[in-house]
Design an enzyme around this catalytic site. Structure first.
Site, short mmCIF file in Angstrom:
data_model
loop_
_atom_site.label_atom_id
_atom_site.label_comp_id
_atom_site.label_asym_id
_atom_site.label_seq_id
_atom_site.Cartn_x
_atom_site.Cartn_y
_atom_site.Cartn_z
N LYS A 58 0.85 -1.21 0.00
CA LYS A 58 0.00 0.00 0.00
C LYS A 58 0.87 1.25 0.00
O LYS A 58 0.61 2.21 -0.71
CB LYS A 58 -0.94 -0.01 1.22
N GLN A 87 -4.90 -1.46 9.31
CA GLN A 87 -4.85 -2.80 8.73
C GLN A 87 -5.48 -3.83 9.67
O GLN A 87 -5.18 -3.86 10.86
CB GLN A 87 -3.37 -3.16 8.43
N ASP A 135 -11.17 2.92 3.58
CA ASP A 135 -11.56 1.50 3.50
C ASP A 135 -13.07 1.36 3.32
O ASP A 135 -13.56 0.28 2.97
CB ASP A 135 -11.20 0.80 4.82
N1 GUN Z 1 -7.22 -6.83 5.87
C1 GUN Z 1 -7.53 -7.59 4.79
N2 GUN Z 1 -8.11 -6.82 3.84
C2 GUN Z 1 -8.16 -5.56 4.33
C3 GUN Z 1 -8.64 -4.33 3.81
O1 GUN Z 1 -9.17 -4.25 2.70
N3 GUN Z 1 -8.51 -3.25 4.63
C4 GUN Z 1 -7.96 -3.33 5.87
N4 GUN Z 1 -7.89 -2.22 6.61
N5 GUN Z 1 -7.51 -4.48 6.39
C5 GUN Z 1 -7.61 -5.58 5.61
#
Ligand code: GUN
Length: 285
Positions: free
Chosen positions: A53, A97, A120
């Protein structure tokens, strides 16, 4: 032989377009869209996702911050960090995350991130918007899948769409986006009876169940579009999806590989959302 949907390629094309829009934003406003990613603990998969990311947001020309916090972080410490990011004008998008270590309250965290910085789209206000269909922020993985389908000229309207998995992150919002695109949508999960009978009816099958190679070729309608959202390790430690590619590929009409399928598209949506958050911040000033 199925057509292989190349998520890496589609993500590259889409990200080039986002990078151009980020450059135009910077030119106009004198600053870059900013993304903060918070990670707590040492989950190896999460660390890889967070690194990707950061790399992708920097490549798109964004201001990018990663806050790495130890496994022992308390709820109060995490909330304090989020409060700092919430009031930081350089940060337009905040992402925590998941999963968080078990002692932390995920619900409190997701409620605290202001909806206008919630890239998100996990805040209840944003999930509500997704339900209604008037969203600012797209749910990252489901929207990435929709971008792929559009790119491949796969029309959803009137198709039987089956989503395997009912998570808040993928399954539920995925079903909503397919419904908004006029698909006829069924959601399956661990308690679904005769799962294979249901999946065999799918023209478009999206699998997000989190179990390695769970969907096999005999569960797929010949010619179906198969979208594999899974990311697992097989018995040899090799990356694999929730679909058994080897038996599915000869049956499907089109299929996403793992890796190189849905994964790169998730981050692409995150970039799109961060740019959108920055544009919103400017327009709300
Ligand atoms: N963990 C797995 N997929 C995601 C996601 O799309 N966003 C976040 N914040 N955590 C994750």
């Amino acid at each position: 032989m199925a057509h292989i949907i190349d998520g890496k390629k589609i993500a590259e094309l889409t990200r080039a377009d986002i990078a151009a829009r980020v450059a135009a934003f910077k030119e106009e406003n004198g600053f870059a869209p900013g993304l903060a990613v918070v990670i707590v603990g040492e989950n190896p998969a999460s660390k890889v996702y967070v690194r990707n990311k950061k790399k992708a947001s920097e490549e798109a020309g964004m201001y990018s911050v990663v806050c790495e916090m130890p496994e022992s972080t308390t709820q109060a410490e995490l909330m304090e960090k989020l409060a700092e990011l919430k009031s930081d004008e350089r940060i337009h998008g905040i992402l925590v995350q998941l999963p968080l270590p078990g002692h932390l309250d995920e619900g409190e965290v997701l409620r605290f991130i202001p909806p206008e910085k919630d890239v998100d789209a996990f805040h209840a206000e944003n999930t509500g918007h997704i339900m209604i269909g008037d969203y600012q922020f797209l749910p990252c993985t489901p929207a990435g899948v929709m971008t792929m389908l559009r790119h491949e000229n796969i029309d959803v309207a009137g198709k039987n769409c089956v989503v395997v998995g009912r998570s808040n992150i993928v399954g539920k919002p995925m079903a909503m986006l397919l419904l908004h695109a006029n698909g006829t949508v069924t959601i399956c999960h661990s308690r679904t009876k005769n799962l294979a009978e249901v999946t065999r009816e799918a023209d478009i099958l999206v699998v997000a169940i989190g179990k390695a190679k769970f969907v096999t070729g005999d569960m797929i309608k010949p010619g179906a579009v198969v979208i594999d959202v899974g990311m697992n390790r097989d018995e040899n430690g090799k990356l694999c999806g929730d679909v058994d590619f080897e038996s599915a590929e000869p049956v499907a009409g089109a299929i996403t590989p793992v890796p190189g399928g849905v994964g790169p598209m998730t981050i692409t949506t995150l970039l799109e959302n961060t740019l959108r958050a920055a544009i919103l911040a400017v327009s709300n000033k």
